[in-house]
Write a protein that holds these residues in place. Sequence first.
Motif, mmCIF file in Angstrom:
data_model
loop_
_atom_site.group_PDB
_atom_site.id
_atom_site.type_symbol
_atom_site.label_atom_id
_atom_site.label_comp_id
_atom_site.label_asym_id
_atom_site.label_seq_id
_atom_site.Cartn_x
_atom_site.Cartn_y
_atom_site.Cartn_z
ATOM 1 N N UNK A 28 5.592 14.658 -1.378
ATOM 2 C CA UNK A 28 5.137 13.812 -2.039
ATOM 3 C C UNK A 28 3.284 13.807 -1.830
ATOM 4 N N UNK A 29 2.738 13.354 -3.645
ATOM 5 C CA UNK A 29 1.613 13.195 -3.114
ATOM 6 C C UNK A 29 1.442 11.910 -2.714
ATOM 7 N N UNK A 30 1.921 11.266 -2.618
ATOM 8 C CA UNK A 30 1.192 10.271 -1.812
ATOM 9 C C UNK A 30 2.238 9.010 -0.567
ATOM 10 N N UNK A 31 2.029 8.383 0.041
ATOM 11 C CA UNK A 31 2.758 8.367 0.626
ATOM 12 C C UNK A 31 3.494 6.785 1.460
ATOM 13 N N UNK A 32 3.557 5.699 0.547
ATOM 14 C CA UNK A 32 3.343 3.803 0.280
ATOM 15 C C UNK A 32 3.723 3.650 1.999
ATOM 16 N N UNK A 33 2.984 2.499 2.085
ATOM 17 C CA UNK A 33 3.219 1.684 3.948
ATOM 18 C C UNK A 33 2.233 0.479 3.399
ATOM 19 N N UNK A 34 3.061 -0.191 4.457
ATOM 20 C CA UNK A 34 2.597 -1.410 4.381
ATOM 21 C C UNK A 34 1.012 -1.611 4.077
ATOM 22 N N UNK A 35 -0.355 -1.194 4.146
ATOM 23 C CA UNK A 35 -1.282 -1.308 4.247
ATOM 24 C C UNK A 35 -1.557 -1.144 2.436
ATOM 25 N N UNK A 40 -1.868 12.419 0.169
ATOM 26 C CA UNK A 40 -1.099 13.026 1.558
ATOM 27 C C UNK A 40 -2.724 14.569 0.607
ATOM 28 N N UNK A 41 -3.000 14.392 -0.044
ATOM 29 C CA UNK A 41 -4.295 15.195 -0.526
ATOM 30 C C UNK A 41 -5.285 14.958 -0.239
ATOM 31 N N UNK A 42 -5.886 13.765 0.884
ATOM 32 C CA UNK A 42 -7.310 13.199 1.820
ATOM 33 C C UNK A 42 -6.454 12.118 1.805
ATOM 34 N N UNK A 43 -7.344 12.351 3.086
ATOM 35 C CA UNK A 43 -7.471 10.843 4.425
ATOM 36 C C UNK A 43 -7.889 9.851 3.968
ATOM 37 N N UNK A 44 -8.681 9.847 2.997
ATOM 38 C CA UNK A 44 -8.759 8.732 1.969
ATOM 39 C C UNK A 44 -7.800 7.249 1.477
ATOM 40 N N UNK A 45 -7.792 6.089 1.534
ATOM 41 C CA UNK A 45 -6.447 5.521 1.620
ATOM 42 C C UNK A 45 -6.971 4.354 0.678
ATOM 43 N N UNK A 46 -5.745 4.393 -0.067
ATOM 44 C CA UNK A 46 -5.604 3.015 -1.349
ATOM 45 C C UNK A 46 -5.253 2.160 -0.552
ATOM 46 N N UNK A 47 -5.716 1.235 0.448
ATOM 47 C CA UNK A 47 -5.814 -0.150 0.873
ATOM 48 C C UNK A 47 -5.569 -1.450 -0.036
ATOM 49 N N UNK A 48 -4.665 -2.185 0.270
ATOM 50 C CA UNK A 48 -4.249 -3.292 -0.281
ATOM 51 C C UNK A 48 -5.689 -4.185 -0.335
ATOM 52 N N UNK A 49 -6.174 -5.006 -1.708
ATOM 53 C CA UNK A 49 -7.371 -4.902 -1.307
ATOM 54 C C UNK A 49 -8.082 -4.352 -2.424
ATOM 55 N N UNK A 96 -5.704 -11.344 -8.925
ATOM 56 C CA UNK A 96 -7.185 -11.483 -9.765
ATOM 57 C C UNK A 96 -8.092 -10.504 -9.351
ATOM 58 N N UNK A 97 -7.203 -8.676 -10.143
ATOM 59 C CA UNK A 97 -7.571 -7.961 -9.631
ATOM 60 C C UNK A 97 -8.238 -6.854 -8.446
ATOM 61 N N UNK A 98 -7.341 -7.571 -7.681
ATOM 62 C CA UNK A 98 -7.197 -6.928 -6.108
ATOM 63 C C UNK A 98 -5.806 -6.495 -6.171
ATOM 64 N N UNK A 158 9.795 -1.904 -0.728
ATOM 65 C CA UNK A 158 8.171 -2.804 -1.175
ATOM 66 C C UNK A 158 7.733 -3.432 0.191
ATOM 67 N N UNK A 159 6.335 -4.055 -0.263
ATOM 68 C CA UNK A 159 5.335 -4.255 0.674
ATOM 69 C C UNK A 159 4.402 -4.922 0.180
ATOM 70 N N UNK A 160 3.385 -6.075 1.024
ATOM 71 C CA UNK A 160 2.862 -7.043 0.298
ATOM 72 C C UNK A 160 3.413 -8.044 -0.535
ATOM 73 N N UNK A 161 2.462 -8.862 -1.512
ATOM 74 C CA UNK A 161 3.173 -8.890 -2.617
ATOM 75 C C UNK A 161 3.712 -9.145 -3.957
ATOM 76 N N UNK A 162 4.916 -9.589 -4.327
ATOM 77 C CA UNK A 162 5.742 -8.905 -5.262
ATOM 78 C C UNK A 162 6.386 -10.221 -5.423
ATOM 79 N N UNK A 163 6.968 -9.955 -7.074
ATOM 80 C CA UNK A 163 7.300 -11.630 -7.905
ATOM 81 C C UNK A 163 8.828 -11.452 -7.800
ATOM 82 N N UNK A 164 9.629 -10.982 -6.586
ATOM 83 C CA UNK A 164 10.302 -11.225 -6.857
ATOM 84 C C UNK A 164 10.955 -13.399 -6.162
ATOM 85 N N UNK A 165 12.573 -13.532 -7.397
ATOM 86 C CA UNK A 165 12.696 -15.226 -7.483
ATOM 87 C C UNK A 165 13.944 -15.169 -7.251
ATOM 88 N N UNK A 166 13.972 -15.831 -5.931
ATOM 89 C CA UNK A 166 15.139 -15.884 -4.664
ATOM 90 C C UNK A 166 15.794 -17.403 -4.732
#
Length: 166
Positions: A28-35, A40-49, A96-98, A158-166
């Motif tokens: 896969x071109x990317x791996x989703x995780x808790x942060x 997979x093509x880079x050591x640079x992450x796309x973290x929450x925030x 808020x853009x993050x 999923x991880x992080x903030x979602x918009x599920x209604x329970x």
Amino acid sequence: MHVRALTILAATLALAACVTTPREPQPPVLTLDAQGIQPTVSQLRIDFGRAQPGVIDTVSRLLGDGPEAVTTNAECGAGPVTSATWEDGLTLNFQNGDFVGWVSSDPDLGVAGGFRPGMSRLEMPQTSFQITTLGTEFSRSDINGILTEGDAAIRLLWAGTTCFFR
């Protein structure tokens, strides 16, 4: 006799050219995780925030296509959430853009912990389950998911903030 040997050799080479060797599955071109996201093509992450425009641009480059929709839901319990959704089932959430969360039903994207949408419940690592208004949910190392009707396989992660209604 010499002509016959050449004919057999030519036929053998022609048949060998028709045989294809199976290709290794592409990682896969990317791996989703808790942060957030680990390309997979880079050591640079796309973290929450991270800022929304840069996250959407980078993920679009990795996936080879932009989101099919970017919408805002003002009625989420966590406050207004803007979601960028790709055709194959990836949604990135922003507040808020993050970048604040992701949701995936795409079986081709890697997810930390070895999870994948479509994975059989029997193949899953040891996980505890809970019945909620959404269905049968599970959580492991801040990766959350829900099973299909009948609880046979993973439907959504999923991880992080979602918009599920329970």
